[in-house]
Design a protein around this motif. Structure first.
Motif, PDB file in Angstrom:
ATOM      1  N   ILE A   1     -71.443 -11.891 -92.907  1.00 34.35           N
ATOM      2  CA  ILE A   1     -70.964 -10.714 -92.159  1.00 34.35           C
ATOM      3  C   ILE A   1     -70.927 -11.015 -90.666  1.00 34.35           C
ATOM      4  O   ILE A   1     -71.704 -11.822 -90.152  1.00 34.35           O
ATOM      5  N   THR A   2     -69.980 -10.358 -89.999  1.00 29.96           N
ATOM      6  CA  THR A   2     -69.842 -10.459 -88.545  1.00 29.96           C
ATOM      7  C   THR A   2     -69.639  -9.036 -88.003  1.00 29.96           C
ATOM      8  O   THR A   2     -69.657  -8.069 -88.782  1.00 29.96           O
ATOM      9  N   ALA A   3     -69.407  -8.944 -86.714  1.00 29.08           N
ATOM     10  CA  ALA A   3     -69.192  -7.630 -86.098  1.00 29.08           C
ATOM     11  C   ALA A   3     -68.056  -6.879 -86.780  1.00 29.08           C
ATOM     12  O   ALA A   3     -68.054  -5.646 -86.836  1.00 29.08           O
ATOM     13  N   ALA A   4     -67.086  -7.616 -87.326  1.00 33.06           N
ATOM     14  CA  ALA A   4     -65.922  -6.975 -87.933  1.00 33.06           C
ATOM     15  C   ALA A   4     -66.278  -6.226 -89.221  1.00 33.06           C
ATOM     16  O   ALA A   4     -65.522  -5.367 -89.672  1.00 33.06           O
ATOM     17  N   ASP A   5     -67.440  -6.550 -89.820  1.00 31.55           N
ATOM     18  CA  ASP A   5     -67.792  -5.983 -91.121  1.00 31.55           C
ATOM     19  C   ASP A   5     -68.714  -4.776 -91.061  1.00 31.55           C
ATOM     20  O   ASP A   5     -69.102  -4.246 -92.099  1.00 31.55           O
ATOM     21  N   ILE A   6     -69.102  -4.383 -89.868  1.00 31.78           N
ATOM     22  CA  ILE A   6     -70.149  -3.353 -89.783  1.00 31.78           C
ATOM     23  C   ILE A   6     -69.708  -2.239 -88.843  1.00 31.78           C
ATOM     24  O   ILE A   6     -68.780  -2.419 -88.056  1.00 31.78           O
ATOM     25  N   PRO A   7     -70.372  -1.068 -88.917  1.00 36.03           N
ATOM     26  CA  PRO A   7     -69.989   0.034 -88.023  1.00 36.03           C
ATOM     27  C   PRO A   7     -70.096  -0.391 -86.546  1.00 36.03           C
ATOM     28  O   PRO A   7     -71.013  -1.110 -86.166  1.00 36.03           O
ATOM     29  N   ALA A   8     -69.140   0.028 -85.740  1.00 33.59           N
ATOM     30  CA  ALA A   8     -69.149  -0.296 -84.306  1.00 33.59           C
ATOM     31  C   ALA A   8     -70.092   0.666 -83.596  1.00 33.59           C
ATOM     32  O   ALA A   8     -69.712   1.767 -83.217  1.00 33.59           O
ATOM     33  N   VAL A   9     -71.327   0.251 -83.465  1.00 32.09           N
ATOM     34  CA  VAL A   9     -72.364   1.121 -82.910  1.00 32.09           C
ATOM     35  C   VAL A   9     -73.062   0.399 -81.773  1.00 32.09           C
ATOM     36  O   VAL A   9     -73.319  -0.803 -81.862  1.00 32.09           O
ATOM     37  N   ARG A  10     -73.328   1.127 -80.695  1.00 32.13           N
ATOM     38  CA  ARG A  10     -74.227   0.589 -79.670  1.00 32.13           C
ATOM     39  C   ARG A  10     -75.522   1.375 -79.716  1.00 32.13           C
ATOM     40  O   ARG A  10     -75.513   2.600 -79.760  1.00 32.13           O
ATOM     41  N   PHE A  11     -76.635   0.645 -79.729  1.00 31.84           N
ATOM     42  CA  PHE A  11     -77.934   1.299 -79.787  1.00 31.84           C
ATOM     43  C   PHE A  11     -78.804   0.777 -78.659  1.00 31.84           C
ATOM     44  O   PHE A  11     -78.446  -0.176 -77.968  1.00 31.84           O
ATOM     45  N   GLY A  12     -79.949   1.401 -78.476  1.00 35.66           N
ATOM     46  CA  GLY A  12     -80.858   0.984 -77.412  1.00 35.66           C
ATOM     47  C   GLY A  12     -81.729   2.155 -77.026  1.00 35.66           C
ATOM     48  O   GLY A  12     -81.376   3.305 -77.268  1.00 35.66           O
ATOM     49  N   GLN A  13     -82.845   1.825 -76.391  1.00 39.22           N
ATOM     50  CA  GLN A  13     -83.860   2.839 -76.135  1.00 39.22           C
ATOM     51  C   GLN A  13     -83.501   3.669 -74.904  1.00 39.22           C
ATOM     52  O   GLN A  13     -83.300   4.868 -75.005  1.00 39.22           O
TER      53      GLN A  13
ATOM     54  N   SER B   1     -86.509  -2.442 -73.236  1.00 44.23           N
ATOM     55  CA  SER B   1     -87.434  -1.488 -72.624  1.00 44.23           C
ATOM     56  C   SER B   1     -87.539  -1.702 -71.124  1.00 44.23           C
ATOM     57  O   SER B   1     -88.426  -1.145 -70.473  1.00 44.23           O
ATOM     58  N   GLY B   2     -86.638  -2.521 -70.565  1.00 39.16           N
ATOM     59  CA  GLY B   2     -86.735  -2.886 -69.151  1.00 39.16           C
ATOM     60  C   GLY B   2     -86.766  -1.732 -68.172  1.00 39.16           C
ATOM     61  O   GLY B   2     -87.624  -1.712 -67.285  1.00 39.16           O
ATOM     62  N   PRO B   3     -85.852  -0.743 -68.285  1.00 35.51           N
ATOM     63  CA  PRO B   3     -85.866   0.333 -67.287  1.00 35.51           C
ATOM     64  C   PRO B   3     -87.206   1.065 -67.239  1.00 35.51           C
ATOM     65  O   PRO B   3     -87.733   1.335 -66.149  1.00 35.51           O
ATOM     66  N   ALA B   4     -87.793   1.364 -68.403  1.00 36.17           N
ATOM     67  CA  ALA B   4     -89.084   2.058 -68.413  1.00 36.17           C
ATOM     68  C   ALA B   4     -90.192   1.129 -67.924  1.00 36.17           C
ATOM     69  O   ALA B   4     -91.068   1.541 -67.160  1.00 36.17           O
TER      70      ALA B   4
ATOM     71  N   VAL C   1     -82.847  -5.534 -64.321  1.00 37.85           N
ATOM     72  CA  VAL C   1     -81.504  -6.121 -64.182  1.00 37.85           C
ATOM     73  C   VAL C   1     -81.112  -6.948 -65.401  1.00 37.85           C
ATOM     74  O   VAL C   1     -81.943  -7.550 -66.070  1.00 37.85           O
ATOM     75  N   TYR C   2     -79.814  -6.960 -65.640  1.00 34.15           N
ATOM     76  CA  TYR C   2     -79.236  -7.777 -66.705  1.00 34.15           C
ATOM     77  C   TYR C   2     -79.013  -9.204 -66.211  1.00 34.15           C
ATOM     78  O   TYR C   2     -78.598  -9.421 -65.064  1.00 34.15           O
ATOM     79  N   THR C   3     -79.304 -10.177 -67.087  1.00 33.75           N
ATOM     80  CA  THR C   3     -78.897 -11.566 -66.851  1.00 33.75           C
ATOM     81  C   THR C   3     -78.420 -12.138 -68.189  1.00 33.75           C
ATOM     82  O   THR C   3     -78.631 -11.515 -69.235  1.00 33.75           O
ATOM     83  N   ASN C   4     -77.841 -13.319 -68.157  1.00 32.02           N
ATOM     84  CA  ASN C   4     -77.359 -13.937 -69.398  1.00 32.02           C
ATOM     85  C   ASN C   4     -78.476 -14.730 -70.079  1.00 32.02           C
ATOM     86  O   ASN C   4     -78.399 -15.941 -70.268  1.00 32.02           O
ATOM     87  N   LYS C   5     -79.522 -14.007 -70.430  1.00 32.05           N
ATOM     88  CA  LYS C   5     -80.643 -14.597 -71.150  1.00 32.05           C
ATOM     89  C   LYS C   5     -81.046 -13.656 -72.285  1.00 32.05           C
ATOM     90  O   LYS C   5     -80.559 -12.521 -72.363  1.00 32.05           O
ATOM     91  N   GLY C   6     -81.937 -14.121 -73.149  1.00 31.69           N
ATOM     92  CA  GLY C   6     -82.368 -13.284 -74.274  1.00 31.69           C
ATOM     93  C   GLY C   6     -83.007 -11.996 -73.788  1.00 31.69           C
ATOM     94  O   GLY C   6     -83.609 -11.946 -72.715  1.00 31.69           O
ATOM     95  N   THR C   7     -82.878 -10.935 -74.577  1.00 28.42           N
ATOM     96  CA  THR C   7     -83.432  -9.635 -74.202  1.00 28.42           C
ATOM     97  C   THR C   7     -84.961  -9.687 -74.186  1.00 28.42           C
ATOM     98  O   THR C   7     -85.566 -10.290 -75.055  1.00 28.42           O
ATOM     99  N   SER C   8     -85.546  -9.055 -73.185  1.00 33.62           N
ATOM    100  CA  SER C   8     -86.998  -8.998 -73.087  1.00 33.62           C
ATOM    101  C   SER C   8     -87.503  -7.663 -73.607  1.00 33.62           C
ATOM    102  O   SER C   8     -86.723  -6.793 -73.978  1.00 33.62           O
ATOM    103  N   GLY C   9     -88.826  -7.508 -73.622  1.00 36.66           N
ATOM    104  CA  GLY C   9     -89.386  -6.284 -74.200  1.00 36.66           C
ATOM    105  C   GLY C   9     -90.671  -5.847 -73.552  1.00 36.66           C
ATOM    106  O   GLY C   9     -90.947  -6.178 -72.403  1.00 36.66           O
ATOM    107  N   SER C  10     -91.465  -5.094 -74.317  1.00 37.40           N
ATOM    108  CA  SER C  10     -92.670  -4.471 -73.747  1.00 37.40           C
ATOM    109  C   SER C  10     -93.932  -5.096 -74.305  1.00 37.40           C
ATOM    110  O   SER C  10     -94.628  -4.474 -75.074  1.00 37.40           O
TER     111      SER C  10
END
Ligand code: FES
Ligand code: FES
Lengths: 164, 757
Positions: free
Chosen positions: B70-82, B324-327, B352-361
């Protein structure tokens, strides 16, 4: 792929298993037999959660090819003690608060057993215990209470303190 | 009730899940299997920022043993995030970081799944990328050119690469600087740190005949995971069931969706159960590590070292998605103020956004980074003014009834006791006992996160009680602690309490294993449930004993009224026959204190609930040639309000300090041009049994108003102060502060050499 027969004794029970030559002992324990007490994480001999005893000595089952244990005896955490008859190490880990998430604990206890069995009757120093456990990562405990538990178990196993 | 009379609460009782964990019988998410299960793997980007020109999965899909690709083409077009809904399951037309998921495969074995990934063809066209967080603030390269179209929490202020900006302001900073005796400016940097849980992230998903999905996963937040899965799968949340078998650590790294969605999507496509588990390489390239930060601090003091004004800025690198960066960045502002009275504050955070893996809490998000800056600078100021580091802190700390940075009134303030006891224990009078040896101190404060908890408690006809909770026992012993409270309130033994597993379908809501809140909030919910059960039992006993309810108490597993009594077991049996059994729903919510909204801008967590206070002191040596740090002693004095189970509180302190020592001295996910250079556990160095000294814990008990029996949050604080305490001890040993984490032996040795010249 060509499968072959593996004969191995695990926790005192004989097993005859059909395996593929590239399978590791960890894969056989978890995937073939369904013994999940031996944990998996890095699969590169870096964390120690997969530790088992091979003829009594601690080994990382994630890098040991199953074929290498043909005809030999393996002990996993399930073979150490059961809830009614805990091994002194298992009892000491609970009593001393050495268990948090618990994921490292089977490997930790078996590494400790291998170490204590190599030095029977002698009370190891805390530093010696730390050296013996340095191959197994624990992210929860900071190790202090694990060292306490191993030291207490060593005393009990040497008969200096009665098993409760 | 006074602490002295407790039989169960406050006792060093063994944890309820201990036997299962030492015998290998405790089942973790990574152990969970179903018959006929398939194995899922994720194809990840090998470019940091690129257009996907061609994505061809046909060769992989045709391989024997492959059941779905499966790829993005096979699934609902959803954006999620906290905080910001910026995240997609797969890269769309563009990859945003190395490791960005592009496709997922399900196959009959893991080996075949891995081979299938290699058979997926991707053509990339590289794009300019931004890796440096400070450059990203102004860069023309936007990680999300479409950022303005994303939905976000209304409180969050965004623009371009800034996914969240928050402020705390009080007084007139400029005027205060102008009138200050001295003004100090410093810059600090901290590195990406992996949570380091020993169990990888793992999930198994299975769909039933009615189109409902069940996911067994090691998540800290089952209800959040349920909701996120429902969004991704485009289903009502009631059709998503999340079960947490057991969890091998999390530390904040298993809060947000990890591999559950891949398992669920692949299982839907194949109509078979699917399991997905991460490798160490995936963990170190795409998980939720502690964000790297840059902190700048400008602090003005009077001649006696009193803080007059502080201007502070933290820039926090979220990676490709806000997570969870903004919080987290906003929380840093309270830490930048510290447990100190400062009349003028101007504190600002940027995620801030950069072209690296997403960070967390990761545990105490933003705590150690901001505390490292504040507490290092306190010592630098003390040194410059010729003051003792303990003395400058004592001159500035908050006391009972003082106002915090948000204008809130502080209660149960214990920072002075923590500082004095930690200093006394480490032998503060002799701060530089030998050449190359020094002692350091650092202190701080932290919140007990609120959020609601519900429990059901059932009394069984044998007189035991069953606790049904949606709270995850992440390893801290929090559920054992909450059960101790429940047992205490019902006059039972801990052995009389059993706990069901976590299942979103059956358990009442819980805000989750985060923010030092589980024992606190679930404990409060248990208090409420026990009060309700007492009412129910007393009503039944009143008829049986012919005694007034007002005269009744629970004692030793009986309802007692004067010289009459009836066992709880008997009451439970009567209730079964007449009233459907004894069951109560206890709930708890901790409202945040009143604060001054005029001080805050765009802050999602404006004022801290039930803050805790703590001080750490360390005694160490620095090798003059290699720069290696050898820690001799480490002391923590932490205010826990009430120690529900001292053994496991010590366990939290010892484990948190070990993580803090790792952050201080060795841990860093090293990026170079968008690529992680140390994506294995040999090159990513977490402390082993040889690197952590025996840690001495002093439990300070300054009772809170809101916590069960006065308890405060315990779990996160211990990892906050170690970097600063160690930095200050290194300075005592060497004469210099390293303003950059980790303070590796190499960095220390380089500085030692430079100073010898
Ligand atoms: S899984 Fe074998 S050492 Fe990590
Ligand atoms: S107890 Fe969790 S990793 Fe050791």
């Amino acid at each position: 792929m060509s499968r072959r027969i593996l004969n191995v004794v695990i926790n005192g029970e004989r097993h005859e298993l059909l395996i593929e030559p590239h399978w590791t002992l960890l894969q056989v324990l978890r995937g073939q037999i369904g013994m999940m007490g031996t944990k998996e994480n890095c699969l590169e001999a870096e964390c120690g959660v997969c530790t088992v005893l091979l003829e009594g000595k601690a080994v990382n089952s994630c890098i040991l090819l199953a074929g290498q244990v043909e005809g030999r005896a393996i002990t996993t955490i399930e073979g150490l003690g059961d809830p009614e008859h805990l091994h002194p190490l298992q009892a000491a880990f609970i009593e001393h608060g050495a268990v948090q998430c618990g994921y490292c604990i089977p490997g930790m206890i078996l590494s400790a057993k291998s170490f204590l069995d190599e030095n029977p009757g002698r009370q190891p120093t805390r530093q010696e215990i730390r050296e013996a456990l340095a191959g197994t990562l624990c992210r929860c405990t900071g190790y202090g209470k694990i060292v306490d538990a191993v030291a207490a178990a060593a005393q009990r196993m040497a008969g200096k303190e009665p098993t409760p | 009730m006074s602490a002295r009379n407790f039989r169960v609460a406050g006792q060093r009782l063994p944890r309820m899940d201990g036997i299962g964990k030492v015998t290998g019988k405790h089942v973790y998410a990574a152990d969970f299997t179903l018959a006929g299960m398939l194995f899922g793997k994720i194809l990840r980007s090998t470019r940091a920022h690129a257009l996907i020109r061609r994505l061809d999965t046909s060769r992989a899909a045709a391989m024997p043993g492959v059941r779905a690709v499966i790829t993005a083409a096979d699934i609902p077009a959803v954006r999620f995030g906290q905080a910001v809904r910026d995240t997609t399951v797969f890269a769309l037309d563009r990859v945003l970081f190395m490791g960005h998921p592009i496709a997922a495969v399900a196959a009959v074995s893991l080996e075949i799944a891995v081979q299938a990934l290699a058979a997926i063809d991707v053509d990339y066209e590289d794009l300019p990328a931004v890796f440096d967080m400070e450059a990203a603030l102004k860069s023309a390269v936007l990680v999300h050119p479409e950022w303005a179209t994303y939905k976000a929490l209304p409180i969050i202020a965004r623009s371009g690469n800034i996914s969240g900006r928050a402020r705390i302001k009080a007084g007139d900073v400029e005027a205060a600087f102008a009138g200050a005796h001295r003004v100090y400016e410093h810059r600090f940097t901290t590195a990406l740190q992996h949570p380091g849980y020993t169990e990888p992230r793992a999930a198994v998903a299975d769909w039933d005949a009615n189109g409902n999905v069940t996911v067994w996963t090691g998540t800290q937040l089952p209800f959040d995971t349920q909701n996120t899965l429902a969004e991704i799968l485009d289903l009502p949340s009631s059709r998503v069931r999340v079960i947490v078998p057991g969890i091998g650590g999390g530390f904040g790294g298993k809060l947000r969706i990890g591999v559950e969605h891949f398992a669920a999507l692949l299982a839907r496509k194949t109509a078979r159960p699917v399991r997905v588990i991460t490798t160490s390489e995936e963990e170190l390239t795409h998980s939720y590590p502690r964000q790297a930060t840059v902190v700048t601090l400008k602090t003005g003091v009077d001649r006696d070292g009193h803080l007059l004004a502080r201007q502070g800025r933290i820039v926090l690198d979220c990676g490709a998605y806000a997570g969870s960066g903004p919080a987290t960045a906003a929380i840093a502002l309270q830490v930048l103020a510290g447990p100190y009275k400062t009349a003028a504050l101007a504190l600002e955070s940027f995620a801030v956004y950069t072209n690296k893996g997403t960070s967390g809490s990761f545990r105490g998000p933003a705590g150690p980074m901001a505390n490292f800056a504040v507490e290092s600078q306190m010592d630098m100021i003390a040194a410059d003014l010729g003051l003792d580091p303990l003395e400058i802190r004592l001159r500035n700390i908050v006391h009972e009834g003082d106002r915090g940075p948000s204008g809130e009134v502080l209660r149960a303030v214990s920072i002075e006791e923590c500082l004095r006891r930690a200093a006394a224990a480490i032998g503060w009078d002799d701060r530089k006992p030998a050449p190359g040896r020094g002692k350091g101190i650092a202190c701080g404060w932290w919140m007990t996160t609120g959020g609601s908890s519900g429990v059901y408690v059932k009394i069984n006809p044998d007189g035991s009680a069953t606790l049904v909770s949606g709270a995850v026992e992440i390893g801290t012993g929090a559920i054992t602690g909450a059960s101790q409270i429940l047992a205490e309130e019902l006059s039972l033994d801990l052995a009389d309490i059993s706990v069901t597993g976590v299942d979103t379908q059956a358990a009442p809501y819980d805000y989750g294993a985060q923010g030092s809140r589980t024992a606190f909030s679930v404990g409060n919910a248990c208090l409420a449930a026990a009060a309700d059960l007492r009412r129910q039992m007393f009503a039944i006993a009143a008829a049986q004993l012919d005694a007034p309810v007002e005269a009744m108490v629970l004692r030793d597993k009986h309802v007692v009224a004067g010289d009459k009594s009836i066992s709880i077991a008997e009451v439970a049996r009567i209730s079964r026959l007449s009233g459907g059994g004894l069951i109560a729903h206890g709930t708890a919510i901790s409202p945040s204190p009143a604060y001054d909204p005029g001080r805050l801008e765009n802050h999602p967590l404006p004022a801290w609930n039930t803050p805790s206070f703590h001080a750490h002191a360390v005694d160490l040596s620095v090798d003059p040639d290699t720069g290696t740090v050898d820690i001799h002693r480490y002391v923590v004095a932490q205010d826990v309000g009430f120690a529900i189970n001292p053994t496991y509180i010590e366990g939290q302190i010892e484990g948190g300090v070990a993580q803090g020592i790792g952050q201080a001295l060795s841990e860093e996910i090293v990026y170079q041009d968008g690529k992680v250079m140390n994506a294995n556990l040999t090159d990513y160095k977490m402390p082993t049994a040889l690197d952590v000294p025996d840690i001495e814990s002093i439990l300070v008990e300054c009772a809170s108003v809101a916590g069960p029996y006065g308890a405060k949050g315990v779990g996160e604080p211990p990892c906050i102060e170690p970097p600063a305490a160690i930095a200050n001890a290194i300075a005592a040993a060497t004469g210099f502060w390293l303003p950059s984490l980790p303070m590796t032996a190499e960095k220390i040795a380089r500085e030692l050499r430079a100073r010898r010249k």
